[in-house]
Design an enzyme around this catalytic site. Structure first.
Site, PDB file in Angstrom:
ATOM      1  N   ASN A   1      11.868 -13.069  -0.472  1.00 60.63           N
ATOM      2  CA  ASN A   1      11.783 -12.626   0.913  1.00 60.63           C
ATOM      3  C   ASN A   1      13.190 -12.300   1.408  1.00 60.63           C
ATOM      4  OD1 ASN A   1      11.354 -12.240   3.625  1.00 60.63           O
ATOM      5  ND2 ASN A   1      10.314 -14.186   3.995  1.00 60.63           N
TER       6      ASN A   1
ATOM      7  N   GLY B   1       0.794  -1.216   0.000  1.00 60.80           N
ATOM      8  CA  GLY B   1       0.000   0.000   0.000  1.00 60.80           C
ATOM      9  C   GLY B   1       0.828   1.267   0.000  1.00 60.80           C
TER      10      GLY B   1
ATOM     11  N   ASP C   1      10.055  -7.503  -3.158  1.00 58.17           N
ATOM     12  CA  ASP C   1       8.834  -8.011  -2.532  1.00 58.17           C
ATOM     13  C   ASP C   1       8.660  -9.455  -2.977  1.00 58.17           C
ATOM     14  OD1 ASP C   1       6.182  -8.416  -1.440  1.00 58.17           O
ATOM     15  OD2 ASP C   1       5.941  -6.229  -1.488  1.00 58.17           O
TER      16      ASP C   1
ATOM     17  N   CYS D   1      -7.461  -9.360  10.344  1.00 60.76           N
ATOM     18  CA  CYS D   1      -6.394  -8.657   9.635  1.00 60.76           C
ATOM     19  C   CYS D   1      -6.381  -7.192  10.049  1.00 60.76           C
ATOM     20  CB  CYS D   1      -6.563  -8.780   8.125  1.00 60.76           C
ATOM     21  SG  CYS D   1      -8.056  -7.995   7.489  1.00 60.76           S
TER      22      CYS D   1
ATOM     23  N   LYS E   1       3.906  -8.814  -7.086  1.00 63.29           N
ATOM     24  CA  LYS E   1       3.774  -7.366  -6.939  1.00 63.29           C
ATOM     25  C   LYS E   1       4.882  -6.619  -7.673  1.00 63.29           C
ATOM     26  CE  LYS E   1       1.085  -7.153  -2.666  1.00 63.29           C
ATOM     27  NZ  LYS E   1       1.034  -6.736  -1.253  1.00 63.29           N
TER      28      LYS E   1
ATOM     29  N   CYS F   1      17.701   0.652  18.147  1.00 60.23           N
ATOM     30  CA  CYS F   1      18.047   1.498  19.294  1.00 60.23           C
ATOM     31  C   CYS F   1      16.852   1.695  20.225  1.00 60.23           C
ATOM     32  CB  CYS F   1      18.553   2.854  18.811  1.00 60.23           C
ATOM     33  SG  CYS F   1      20.233   2.839  18.158  1.00 60.23           S
TER      34      CYS F   1
ATOM     35  N   CYS G   1      25.565  -1.131  14.634  1.00 62.22           N
ATOM     36  CA  CYS G   1      25.131   0.211  15.025  1.00 62.22           C
ATOM     37  C   CYS G   1      26.141   0.821  15.990  1.00 62.22           C
ATOM     38  CB  CYS G   1      23.745   0.164  15.659  1.00 62.22           C
ATOM     39  SG  CYS G   1      23.142   1.775  16.252  1.00 62.22           S
TER      40      CYS G   1
ATOM     41  N   CYS H   1      22.978  -0.168  22.087  1.00 65.38           N
ATOM     42  CA  CYS H   1      22.123  -0.815  21.086  1.00 65.38           C
ATOM     43  C   CYS H   1      22.508  -2.283  20.920  1.00 65.38           C
ATOM     44  CB  CYS H   1      22.247  -0.082  19.749  1.00 65.38           C
ATOM     45  SG  CYS H   1      21.233  -0.785  18.423  1.00 65.38           S
TER      46      CYS H   1
ATOM     47  N   CYS I   1      18.940   3.929  15.222  1.00 67.78           N
ATOM     48  CA  CYS I   1      18.496   2.930  14.256  1.00 67.78           C
ATOM     49  C   CYS I   1      17.216   2.275  14.776  1.00 67.78           C
ATOM     50  CB  CYS I   1      19.592   1.890  13.997  1.00 67.78           C
ATOM     51  SG  CYS I   1      19.794   0.670  15.312  1.00 67.78           S
TER      52      CYS I   1
END
Length: 397
Positions: free
Chosen positions: A144, A77, A98, A244, A121, A223, A302, A297, A220
């Site tokens: 994925n 979306g 995607d 959903c 998609k 964090c 990081c 973190c 990040c």
């Protein structure tokens, strides 16, 4: 019977040809590529209104948009609308990631159309976006990113998938709908030192946010993680069958809009880039803030980026601070808090004032007697007329 079979075969060939034309973008309305952006105001120029930003002094060099590469992770979306906006703006190259397919359940959101149901998609998005702007280069990946093998390939593409092959992308945009994917993007960008922007919409569909993340300089995603991430809760256990998250195309359109606006400001260097911008549709509230990185973190990359950032800041030459002397304020201490500053210079004041008596320190006179100017030598003769006679003369005038 044979005639029916031949008719069906002919129909199949027509459909195959139509499918090839769609895949290659060869259908009515498809324009040719434009080599150079032009500010010429004609109906056939898709960039004239974008180039007007340069003429109006908003952007110094809008043509630079063609030199940038942006990776969009999640083409749902928010991500699909984000990709469409960047395509219409004339971005140089888009990488789309995607693994989901278009479903009829997606039709309440923007961009995708019912006839694309069943397509991946990224494939459906690429076909549509190429037709919108064939000047943009596209690279799509239908997988994925959270799996081990795919994660390594994802890191390889954002570090080497720029316009010039072997160069990194300029920006990564997270438009995913789960924390696992966000953490994967966060880890990859921290390890590579890649600047990225995170976005999201709440489950009740009435709020959202965007966040600019510069590894080592700003917080990040790890964090200050959400409770689901901090508590190591499996997201799948939170989802019940038949339940959903809500989804509004309006909220997703707003979030995609402020995300792309922030991208353009960051890439083209105009306006103020937001480090965090929220959106609450219930009160039309847009909170902003900036978050510093957490020294403890959980992400080791990081912490490493934080140390490198501190060294860079320490190596910068120190800027000398210029002390500006404040003007003396008259009558600063009073019950009403009134500050009165004279607009007359001391020289003008002395010239217009009379003699000032000797007074104790700290005491000033309220006013002085002006110096009497010497009179001129001209003398008016006395007519020896009375006031009534003078009034009568004036009435006769």
């Amino acid at each position: 019977m044979e005639g029916l079979i031949e008719e069906l075969r002919s129909r199949v060939r027509e459909l195959e040809e139509e499918l090839d034309r769609v895949r290659n973008g060869q259908h009515e309305g498809h324009r040719t590529k434009i080599e150079k952006m032009s500010a010429e105001v004609v109906d056939s120029n898709p960039y004239s209104r974008l180039m007007a930003l340069k003429r109006m002094g908003i952007v110094e060099n809008y043509e630079k948009i063609r030199t940038f590469t942006v990776a969009v992770v999640g083409v749902g979306g928010v991500g699909s609308v984000t990709a469409e906006m960047l395509t219409r703006c004339g971005i140089g190259k888009l990488l789309l990631f995607d693994y989901d397919k278009v479903e009829l359940a997606n039709m309440n959101r923007l961009f995708f159309q019912p006839h694309q149901a069943g397509l991946s998609k990224v494939e459906a998005a690429e076909h549509t976006l190429r037709n919108i702007n064939p000047d943009v280069q596209f690279e799509v990946h239908n997988y994925n990113i959270t799996t081990l093998d795919n994660f390594q390939h994802f890191m390889d593409r954002i570090s080497k998938g720029g316009l010039k092959e072997g160069s990194p992308v300029d920006l990564v945009l997270s438009c995913v709908d789960n924390f696992e994917a966000r953490m994967a993007i966060n880890t990859a960008c921290n390890e590579l030192g890649q600047v990225w922007m995170e976005s999201g919409v709440s489950e009740n569909a009435v709020s959202g946010h965007i966040q600019l993340i510069k590894p080592g300089e700003t917080a990040c995603f790890a964090c200050a993680p959400p409770l689901v991430v901090a508590a190591n809760i499996d997201e799948k256990t939170l989802k019940r069958e038949g339940v959903c998250a809500a989804s509004l195309p309006t909220t997703m359109g707003v979030v995609a809009g402020i995300l792309v606006q922030n991208v353009l400001k960051y890439l083209l260097n105009f306006g103020t880039v937001s480090f965090y911008l929220g959106y609450n549709a219930m009160q039309d509230f847009f909170p902003t803030m900036a978050m510093k990185p957490n020294p403890q973190c959980d992400d080791k990359y990081c912490r490493k980026q934080q140390e490198e950032f501190k060294l860079k800041e320490a190596a910068k030459p120190k800027q000398e601070t210029v002390v500006v002397e404040e003007e003396e304020v008259v009558h600063e201490d009073n019950d009403w808090g009134i500050e009165l500053v004279s607009e007359v210079s001391e020289e003008e004041l002395k010239a217009a004032s009379g003699p000032v008596p000797d007074l104790p320190e700290g005491i000033k006179v309220a006013y002085t007697i002006p110096i009497t100017k010497p009179t001129s030598g001209f003398t008016v003769e006395d007519s020896e007329q009375s006031l009534d006679e003078l009034m009568a003369q004036m009435k006769n005038l």
